[in-house]
Design an enzyme around this catalytic site. Structure first.
Site, PDB file in Angstrom:
ATOM      1  N   ASN A  57       0.865  -1.176   0.000  1.00  0.00           N
ATOM      2  CA  ASN A  57       0.000   0.000   0.000  1.00  0.00           C
ATOM      3  C   ASN A  57       0.909   1.235   0.000  1.00  0.00           C
ATOM      4  O   ASN A  57       1.413   1.645   1.040  1.00  0.00           O
ATOM      5  CB  ASN A  57      -0.878  -0.063   1.264  1.00  0.00           C
ATOM      6  CG  ASN A  57      -1.753   1.161   1.415  1.00  0.00           C
ATOM      7  OD1 ASN A  57      -1.677   2.101   0.613  1.00  0.00           O
ATOM      8  ND2 ASN A  57      -2.577   1.158   2.448  1.00  0.00           N
TER       9      ASN A  57
ATOM     10  N   LYS B 162       2.972   1.007   3.312  1.00  0.00           N
ATOM     11  CA  LYS B 162       2.661  -0.062   4.269  1.00  0.00           C
ATOM     12  C   LYS B 162       2.779  -1.393   3.537  1.00  0.00           C
ATOM     13  O   LYS B 162       2.483  -1.452   2.340  1.00  0.00           O
ATOM     14  CB  LYS B 162       1.227   0.096   4.800  1.00  0.00           C
ATOM     15  CG  LYS B 162       1.042   1.317   5.672  1.00  0.00           C
ATOM     16  CD  LYS B 162      -0.376   1.338   6.235  1.00  0.00           C
ATOM     17  CE  LYS B 162      -0.656   2.689   6.852  1.00  0.00           C
ATOM     18  NZ  LYS B 162      -2.045   3.094   6.751  1.00  0.00           N
TER      19      LYS B 162
ATOM     20  N   ARG C 291      -2.703  -2.072  -3.364  1.00  0.00           N
ATOM     21  CA  ARG C 291      -3.817  -1.149  -3.173  1.00  0.00           C
ATOM     22  C   ARG C 291      -3.649  -0.009  -4.177  1.00  0.00           C
ATOM     23  O   ARG C 291      -2.627   0.679  -4.177  1.00  0.00           O
ATOM     24  CB  ARG C 291      -3.797  -0.584  -1.765  1.00  0.00           C
ATOM     25  CG  ARG C 291      -4.901   0.405  -1.581  1.00  0.00           C
ATOM     26  CD  ARG C 291      -4.689   1.290  -0.412  1.00  0.00           C
ATOM     27  NE  ARG C 291      -5.817   2.190  -0.295  1.00  0.00           N
ATOM     28  CZ  ARG C 291      -5.855   3.215   0.515  1.00  0.00           C
ATOM     29  NH1 ARG C 291      -4.831   3.474   1.284  1.00  0.00           N
ATOM     30  NH2 ARG C 291      -6.904   3.984   0.548  1.00  0.00           N
TER      31      ARG C 291
ATOM     32  N   HIS D 168     -12.112   4.799  -0.022  1.00  0.00           N
ATOM     33  CA  HIS D 168     -12.256   3.796   1.050  1.00  0.00           C
ATOM     34  C   HIS D 168     -13.005   2.541   0.587  1.00  0.00           C
ATOM     35  O   HIS D 168     -13.583   1.813   1.408  1.00  0.00           O
ATOM     36  CB  HIS D 168     -12.995   4.384   2.276  1.00  0.00           C
ATOM     37  CG  HIS D 168     -12.174   5.345   3.065  1.00  0.00           C
ATOM     38  ND1 HIS D 168     -12.710   6.465   3.648  1.00  0.00           N
ATOM     39  CD2 HIS D 168     -10.853   5.368   3.371  1.00  0.00           C
ATOM     40  CE1 HIS D 168     -11.761   7.139   4.285  1.00  0.00           C
ATOM     41  NE2 HIS D 168     -10.616   6.498   4.113  1.00  0.00           N
TER      42      HIS D 168
ATOM     43  N   HIS E 233     -16.721   5.083   7.678  1.00  0.00           N
ATOM     44  CA  HIS E 233     -15.288   4.789   7.850  1.00  0.00           C
ATOM     45  C   HIS E 233     -14.637   6.066   8.388  1.00  0.00           C
ATOM     46  O   HIS E 233     -14.452   7.038   7.657  1.00  0.00           O
ATOM     47  CB  HIS E 233     -14.656   4.383   6.508  1.00  0.00           C
ATOM     48  CG  HIS E 233     -13.189   4.088   6.639  1.00  0.00           C
ATOM     49  ND1 HIS E 233     -12.639   2.846   6.446  1.00  0.00           N
ATOM     50  CD2 HIS E 233     -12.154   4.897   6.982  1.00  0.00           C
ATOM     51  CE1 HIS E 233     -11.337   2.906   6.666  1.00  0.00           C
ATOM     52  NE2 HIS E 233     -11.019   4.138   6.995  1.00  0.00           N
ATOM     53  N   LEU E 234     -14.322   6.051   9.674  1.00  0.00           N
ATOM     54  CA  LEU E 234     -13.836   7.274  10.327  1.00  0.00           C
ATOM     55  C   LEU E 234     -12.393   7.099  10.789  1.00  0.00           C
ATOM     56  O   LEU E 234     -12.115   6.309  11.692  1.00  0.00           O
ATOM     57  CB  LEU E 234     -14.716   7.597  11.541  1.00  0.00           C
ATOM     58  CG  LEU E 234     -16.235   7.575  11.310  1.00  0.00           C
ATOM     59  CD1 LEU E 234     -16.979   7.797  12.620  1.00  0.00           C
ATOM     60  CD2 LEU E 234     -16.642   8.623  10.285  1.00  0.00           C
ATOM     61  N   GLY E 235     -11.483   7.799  10.130  1.00  0.00           N
ATOM     62  CA  GLY E 235     -10.073   7.747  10.533  1.00  0.00           C
ATOM     63  C   GLY E 235      -9.495   9.141  10.377  1.00  0.00           C
ATOM     64  O   GLY E 235     -10.222  10.128  10.527  1.00  0.00           O
TER      65      GLY E 235
ATOM     66  N   ARG F 160      -8.374  17.630   6.824  1.00  0.00           N
ATOM     67  CA  ARG F 160      -9.090  18.056   5.610  1.00  0.00           C
ATOM     68  C   ARG F 160     -10.427  18.670   5.986  1.00  0.00           C
ATOM     69  O   ARG F 160     -11.106  18.173   6.884  1.00  0.00           O
ATOM     70  CB  ARG F 160      -9.337  16.861   4.685  1.00  0.00           C
ATOM     71  CG  ARG F 160      -8.113  16.420   3.933  1.00  0.00           C
ATOM     72  CD  ARG F 160      -8.373  15.143   3.163  1.00  0.00           C
ATOM     73  NE  ARG F 160      -7.553  14.060   3.652  1.00  0.00           N
ATOM     74  CZ  ARG F 160      -7.772  12.765   3.423  1.00  0.00           C
ATOM     75  NH1 ARG F 160      -8.810  12.390   2.703  1.00  0.00           N
ATOM     76  NH2 ARG F 160      -6.964  11.858   3.903  1.00  0.00           N
TER      77      ARG F 160
ATOM     78  N   ASP G 158      -5.619  14.722  16.290  1.00  0.00           N
ATOM     79  CA  ASP G 158      -5.823  13.378  16.827  1.00  0.00           C
ATOM     80  C   ASP G 158      -7.055  13.332  17.725  1.00  0.00           C
ATOM     81  O   ASP G 158      -7.160  14.075  18.701  1.00  0.00           O
ATOM     82  CB  ASP G 158      -4.570  12.963  17.618  1.00  0.00           C
ATOM     83  CG  ASP G 158      -4.545  11.477  17.863  1.00  0.00           C
ATOM     84  OD1 ASP G 158      -5.435  10.973  18.571  1.00  0.00           O
ATOM     85  OD2 ASP G 158      -3.650  10.816  17.332  1.00  0.00           O
TER      86      ASP G 158
ATOM     87  N   GLY H 214     -10.091   3.957  12.419  1.00  0.00           N
ATOM     88  CA  GLY H 214      -9.478   4.235  13.732  1.00  0.00           C
ATOM     89  C   GLY H 214     -10.428   4.880  14.721  1.00  0.00           C
ATOM     90  O   GLY H 214     -10.480   4.489  15.893  1.00  0.00           O
TER      91      GLY H 214
ATOM     92  N   ASN I 147     -12.713   2.744  17.643  1.00  0.00           N
ATOM     93  CA  ASN I 147     -12.182   2.966  18.996  1.00  0.00           C
ATOM     94  C   ASN I 147     -12.904   4.015  19.828  1.00  0.00           C
ATOM     95  O   ASN I 147     -12.811   4.001  21.047  1.00  0.00           O
ATOM     96  CB  ASN I 147     -10.711   3.366  18.906  1.00  0.00           C
ATOM     97  CG  ASN I 147      -9.859   2.243  18.360  1.00  0.00           C
ATOM     98  OD1 ASN I 147      -9.788   1.182  18.956  1.00  0.00           O
ATOM     99  ND2 ASN I 147      -9.253   2.461  17.208  1.00  0.00           N
TER     100      ASN I 147
ATOM    101  N   GLU J  24      -8.272  -3.971   5.583  1.00  0.00           N
ATOM    102  CA  GLU J  24      -8.060  -3.738   4.145  1.00  0.00           C
ATOM    103  C   GLU J  24      -6.993  -4.670   3.575  1.00  0.00           C
ATOM    104  O   GLU J  24      -7.143  -5.181   2.472  1.00  0.00           O
ATOM    105  CB  GLU J  24      -7.677  -2.259   3.929  1.00  0.00           C
ATOM    106  CG  GLU J  24      -8.872  -1.340   4.162  1.00  0.00           C
ATOM    107  CD  GLU J  24      -8.488   0.103   4.454  1.00  0.00           C
ATOM    108  OE1 GLU J  24      -7.902   0.362   5.516  1.00  0.00           O
ATOM    109  OE2 GLU J  24      -8.785   0.967   3.616  1.00  0.00           O
TER     110      GLU J  24
HETATM  111  P1  ADP Z   1      -6.018   6.646   8.576  1.00  0.00           P
HETATM  112  O1  ADP Z   1      -7.113   7.374   7.866  1.00  0.00           O
HETATM  113  O2  ADP Z   1      -4.718   7.376   8.570  1.00  0.00           O
HETATM  114  O3  ADP Z   1      -5.911   5.176   8.207  1.00  0.00           O
HETATM  115  P2  ADP Z   1      -6.874   5.589  11.158  1.00  0.00           P
HETATM  116  O4  ADP Z   1      -7.995   4.759  10.628  1.00  0.00           O
HETATM  117  O5  ADP Z   1      -5.668   4.892  11.664  1.00  0.00           O
HETATM  118  O6  ADP Z   1      -6.441   6.716  10.114  1.00  0.00           O
HETATM  119  O7  ADP Z   1      -7.491   6.517  12.328  1.00  0.00           O
HETATM  120  C1  ADP Z   1      -6.732   7.467  12.999  1.00  0.00           C
HETATM  121  C2  ADP Z   1      -7.652   8.183  13.982  1.00  0.00           C
HETATM  122  O8  ADP Z   1      -8.185   7.226  14.902  1.00  0.00           O
HETATM  123  C3  ADP Z   1      -6.962   9.262  14.791  1.00  0.00           C
HETATM  124  O9  ADP Z   1      -7.772  10.430  14.868  1.00  0.00           O
HETATM  125  C4  ADP Z   1      -6.902   8.635  16.170  1.00  0.00           C
HETATM  126  O10 ADP Z   1      -6.955   9.593  17.185  1.00  0.00           O
HETATM  127  C5  ADP Z   1      -8.157   7.800  16.182  1.00  0.00           C
HETATM  128  N1  ADP Z   1      -8.087   6.793  17.253  1.00  0.00           N
HETATM  129  C6  ADP Z   1      -7.248   5.736  17.355  1.00  0.00           C
HETATM  130  N2  ADP Z   1      -7.444   5.097  18.542  1.00  0.00           N
HETATM  131  C7  ADP Z   1      -8.403   5.775  19.209  1.00  0.00           C
HETATM  132  C8  ADP Z   1      -9.046   5.641  20.475  1.00  0.00           C
HETATM  133  N3  ADP Z   1      -8.729   4.648  21.305  1.00  0.00           N
HETATM  134  N4  ADP Z   1     -10.010   6.525  20.816  1.00  0.00           N
HETATM  135  C9  ADP Z   1     -10.344   7.532  19.974  1.00  0.00           C
HETATM  136  N5  ADP Z   1      -9.782   7.725  18.761  1.00  0.00           N
HETATM  137  C10 ADP Z   1      -8.832   6.873  18.367  1.00  0.00           C
END
Ligand code: ADP
Length: 402
Positions: free
Chosen positions: A10, A17, A91, A182, A210-212, A243, A285, A333, A337, A387
């Site tokens: 990736n 990765k 990917r 995604h 999908h929240l990251g 963004r 973060d 992420g 979480n 993924e």
């Molecule tokens: P990417 O889009 O780079 O793949 P990820 O899916 O790894 O991103 O998500 C990163 C996000 O997930 C960051 O905002 C991080 O703070 C959040 N995150 C990871 N672990 C936790 C947690 N335990 N509680 C809240 N947010 C989390």
């Protein structure tokens, strides 16, 4: 019998990765990444059977040299896995509007990836380098490289959701439209949710979040993507780490005309300095923002805006489902979480019949039971996305089908 392993690559804009895994047993023997490509502090992290190796690379290392290092390292330090690699899954971020499935890489596919670079200028060229270097290190696997696209899940979008309301010729001449992103994550979630809800894909009506760092949401009706929040590029839609997501395009005119900012600068602001980071001016973060929710007004505001927009999208998408909505799914992420964000968002959706069970929401990760809704609610699920596994499964399927 010799175990058959898949190498997954990736290549991102400033990171790579990789993983070596067995798609049948789902066992991941090796994984790692290279961070800070083209920057001062380029470094590699590799985990082989739980043992972690960290190496510093020369400053400003590019994709080609970073991957050359990684492949040589793997050959030397875990040959027993390296020699069992029988296929390579890549990917690919953008495949245009033509490719609706994963595909073995040949000259035509390379051409499509090259042509789609215009809409993913930081990613598709990096993906092509990943393919090129795989050919060099694994010449005997040349016809066993598979492209798995992030856009192909969304080729089912109807015209009414992928067209922008701008003069039609921009679509006709320049292919300006919504492509989404995604898709690999959404495809994996569909495989998983078929099993969890015991329904076939075409019976499933889902809104998936999908929240990251990058976030998107997709309305999936009868198993097909019918609308999604990322657009021509991954800048549109939800509030993200850095963004902006949706905004009035006139803000760009204002920045350009009234503030005299150059277009490159505006692009940098909207992609790298906006979103959660832009609102609180400290951190993108989610963990930091949650921790400071009650003692920093800006941290609170960042999360409140994030949840407000997400709830608005979920409600909007629910109106596209013809009255059938099996579940909301959280992944990525933050989705996997953050019980805090899930609770905040779902608390705005009781009108749609969604009610969260606080205990299940809090314990879902350790209990791995997926469901976090109350008994009298529609289903709400948390499903960790995989993924890499999806790419490995697709690669294996295509290679074995010859
Ligand atoms: P990417 O889009 O780079 O793949 P990820 O899916 O790894 O991103 O998500 C990163 C996000 O997930 C960051 O905002 C991080 O703070 C959040 N995150 C990871 N672990 C936790 C947690 N335990 N509680 C809240 N947010 C989390």
């Amino acid at each position: 019998m010799l175990e058959k392993l898949i190498l997954v690559l990736n290549c991102g804009s400033s990171s790579v990765k990789f993983a070596i895994l067995n798609p049948l047993t789902k066992k991941k023997y090796v994984f790692g990444n290279v961070e800070c490509l083209f920057l001062k502090d380029t470094r590699v992290n590799i985990t082989i059977n739980s043992k972690i190796y960290q190496k510093k690379l020369p400053n400003y290392t590019d994709h080609f040299h970073a991957l050359s290092f990684v492949f040589r390292f793997l050959k030397k330090n875990c040959f027993k896995y390296y020699e069992k690699i029988y296929g390579i899954g890549h990917r690919i971020v953008h495949g245009g509007d033509q490719i609706n499935c994963s595909i073995k890489i040949n000259k035509n596919v390379l051409e499509i990836i090259r042509n789609s670079s215009i809409f993913a200028p930081l990613h598709n060229p990096a993906n092509l380098i990943g393919i090129d270097i795989s050919y060099k290190f694994f010449p005997y696997l040349k016809n066993k490289n598979v492209a798995v696209f992030d856009t192909s899940f969304h080729t089912s979008l109807p015209k009414r959701s992928y067209l922008y309301a701008i003069p039609y010729e921009f679509y006709k001449k320049y292919k300006i439209r919504r492509y989404g992103a995604h898709g690999i994550s959404y495809s994996y979630i569909m495989l998983k949710i078929e099993k969890i809800l015991k329904k076939s894909r075409k019976e499933l009506n889902i809104i998936c979040c999908h929240l990251g760092n990058g976030s998107s949401i997709t309305a999936i009706k009868n198993g097909n993507s019918i609308d999604t929040s990322m657009g021509l590029t991954p800048l549109e839609g939800l509030v993200m780490g850095t963004r902006s997501g949706d905004l009035d395009p006139a803000i760009i005119f204002f920045m350009y005309n009234k503030l005299g900012l150059k277009i490159k600068k505006i692009e940098n602001i909207l992609t790298k300095k906006s979103g959660l980071l832009g609102i609180n001016n400290k951190n993108s973060d989610c963990r930091y923002l949650e921790k400071n929710y009650y003692n920093s007004q800006k941290a609170k505001l960042s999360i409140d805006i994030f949840c407000h927009r997400l709830a608005k999208y979920i409600s909007g998408y629910s109106s596209l489902m013809n009255g059938k909505l099996d579940a909301i799914v959280f992944t990525g992420g933050i989705g996997e979480n953050s019980f805090f964000i899930r609770k905040k968002v779902i608390s705005k959706l009781s009108l749609l019949g969604f009610h969260i069970d606080e205990h299940l929401n809090y314990t879902v990760k350790e209990n791995k039971n997926y469901f976090i809704n109350k008994k009298n609610s529609r289903f709400i699920l948390v499903i960790p996305t995989k993924e890499e596994l999806f790419i490995a499964l697709e690669t294996q399927k295509l290679i074995d089908n010859k």
